[in-house]
Enzyme design. Sequence first.
Site, PDB file in Angstrom:
ATOM      1  N   ARG A   1       0.840  -1.209   0.000  1.00  0.00           N
ATOM      2  CA  ARG A   1       0.000   0.000   0.000  1.00  0.00           C
ATOM      3  C   ARG A   1       0.873   1.256   0.000  1.00  0.00           C
ATOM      4  O   ARG A   1       0.465   2.315  -0.472  1.00  0.00           O
ATOM      5  CB  ARG A   1      -0.952   0.005   1.204  1.00  0.00           C
ATOM      6  CG  ARG A   1      -1.727   1.310   1.366  1.00  0.00           C
ATOM      7  CD  ARG A   1      -3.061   1.165   2.102  1.00  0.00           C
ATOM      8  NE  ARG A   1      -2.945   0.389   3.316  1.00  0.00           N
ATOM      9  CZ  ARG A   1      -2.362   0.795   4.460  1.00  0.00           C
ATOM     10  NH1 ARG A   1      -1.834   2.009   4.533  1.00  0.00           N
ATOM     11  NH2 ARG A   1      -2.307   0.020   5.515  1.00  0.00           N
TER      12      ARG A   1
ATOM     13  N   TYR B   1     -11.521  19.965 -14.659  1.00  0.00           N
ATOM     14  CA  TYR B   1     -12.074  18.641 -14.933  1.00  0.00           C
ATOM     15  C   TYR B   1     -13.304  18.391 -14.041  1.00  0.00           C
ATOM     16  O   TYR B   1     -13.316  18.812 -12.868  1.00  0.00           O
ATOM     17  CB  TYR B   1     -10.994  17.594 -14.665  1.00  0.00           C
ATOM     18  CG  TYR B   1     -11.480  16.187 -14.834  1.00  0.00           C
ATOM     19  CD1 TYR B   1     -11.723  15.662 -16.100  1.00  0.00           C
ATOM     20  CD2 TYR B   1     -11.732  15.379 -13.730  1.00  0.00           C
ATOM     21  CE1 TYR B   1     -12.188  14.370 -16.252  1.00  0.00           C
ATOM     22  CE2 TYR B   1     -12.189  14.087 -13.878  1.00  0.00           C
ATOM     23  CZ  TYR B   1     -12.422  13.591 -15.154  1.00  0.00           C
ATOM     24  OH  TYR B   1     -12.894  12.313 -15.292  1.00  0.00           O
TER      25      TYR B   1
ATOM     26  N   ASP C   1      -2.891  20.991 -13.156  1.00  0.00           N
ATOM     27  CA  ASP C   1      -3.253  19.732 -13.813  1.00  0.00           C
ATOM     28  C   ASP C   1      -2.740  19.813 -15.251  1.00  0.00           C
ATOM     29  O   ASP C   1      -3.234  20.601 -16.054  1.00  0.00           O
ATOM     30  CB  ASP C   1      -4.773  19.545 -13.772  1.00  0.00           C
ATOM     31  CG  ASP C   1      -5.228  18.213 -14.378  1.00  0.00           C
ATOM     32  OD1 ASP C   1      -4.494  17.657 -15.232  1.00  0.00           O
ATOM     33  OD2 ASP C   1      -6.319  17.736 -14.009  1.00  0.00           O
TER      34      ASP C   1
ATOM     35  N   LYS D   1      -4.714   9.001 -19.182  1.00  0.00           N
ATOM     36  CA  LYS D   1      -4.921   9.631 -20.493  1.00  0.00           C
ATOM     37  C   LYS D   1      -3.655   9.494 -21.345  1.00  0.00           C
ATOM     38  O   LYS D   1      -3.278   8.414 -21.707  1.00  0.00           O
ATOM     39  CB  LYS D   1      -5.350  11.083 -20.295  1.00  0.00           C
ATOM     40  CG  LYS D   1      -6.484  11.260 -19.272  1.00  0.00           C
ATOM     41  CD  LYS D   1      -7.795  10.661 -19.727  1.00  0.00           C
ATOM     42  CE  LYS D   1      -8.880  10.658 -18.647  1.00  0.00           C
ATOM     43  NZ  LYS D   1      -9.099  11.939 -17.991  1.00  0.00           N
TER      44      LYS D   1
END
Length: 394
Positions: free
Chosen positions: A58, A111, A183, A208
């Site tokens: 993790r 976004y 971003d 993306k």
Amino acid sequence: MNKTPAKSTQCIWSGEEEYLLQGATQVPVVHSVGFGYKDVDEWQKVALGEKPGHIYGRNTNPTVHAFEQKVRELENADAVTSASTGMGIISSTLFALLAPGQRVVSVKDTYGGTNVLFTEFLPKFNIEVMLCDTTDHDQIEAEVAKGCDVLYLESPTNPTTKVIDIARLSAAGKKAGATVIVDNTFATPINQHPLSLGADLVLHSATKFLGGHADALGGVVCGNKDLVHSVYHYREINGATLDPMAAYLLLRGMKTLDLRIQRQNSNALSVAQYLEKHPAVEQVFYPGLDSHSGHAIAKQQMEGFGGMLSFMLKQNDFDAVRKFVPRLHYAHAAANLGAVETTIGPPATTSHVECTAEERAAMGIPESLIRYSAGIESLDDLLADLDQALSIFS
Ligand SMILES: *Cc1c(COP(=O)(O)O)cnc(C)c1O
């Protein structure tokens, strides 16, 4: 060799060397959840962060680490961490850096998921969010000057490719003592370097363009060590960890990032120029066009204008979209973007599905707007495909 290698070389070689086991030329997918130690003192040193190594999946993982280092070198940053998705890294970053009573300044065109954080979740924790008109730099500067802990920017935006002057606003953010976050998903590190324009943190939906094959989700943030460590610490606790198999797919996809982006830049520009001349098209939004309101800023801060564009049909209703979209052979009608395949989608079904037609109109998103993510297909085929599909309107 002290010279920094070119981006195309970094895409292939960066981040990998440490993990090439027994002569392997490719980074392995390490699925192990735990990492064992015979020497308890060494174990403790690694656990305390005094020695490099891995303890538990993790927190960190070798495959994930190799992917992160590749992005870090491309962004030319001191530190990097990752998350399971773009939203995983965006929410981890904001929740790690903000506290009740603080104030965020951002823009209306972030976004969709980021916008939900701003309007629904951060206010629940008594964090004030001011969303400005995306291209009104004077308003953004004025709001930042009133008091700002985080200035959150995105450029170019989704779906109308608005462009924000990152250097100008980063300077304003710095002056106000804010952490400036950008971003960079649409631009990629091939086309734009927010850190060298003055931002403190740059983040991506790796889902993306970085991955580029629409087969793995991921998110990544780069910047200075202290800020990135805060984000890492929050993410290791909230558990939005990038999966090793996804990290491998993203790492593999990134080897062709420079090649893909060069092709997507040129395909998108040519498609935008073609559409701008087409009688069935009302308007085209692409930062590389002279007609784009942000072209001058884009030219200054971007090395290429990216693979994303959008356009509005002359017949400005959803019926036109309904008829046009299924006619394209070389475009998936889908919600993702940035893949090797051309992908299209109307904001009414993708980024702005939660808005009414009136709300979309108020945001400058016409009903006949179509978002076009240029793939790496042959330009001739893409243009011929658009030609036959648009012929229904003549
Ligand atoms: C897709 C996207 C995100 C969110 O990324 P996920 O990987 O889908 O969580 C964030 N920002 C931009 C600009 C995006 O296009």
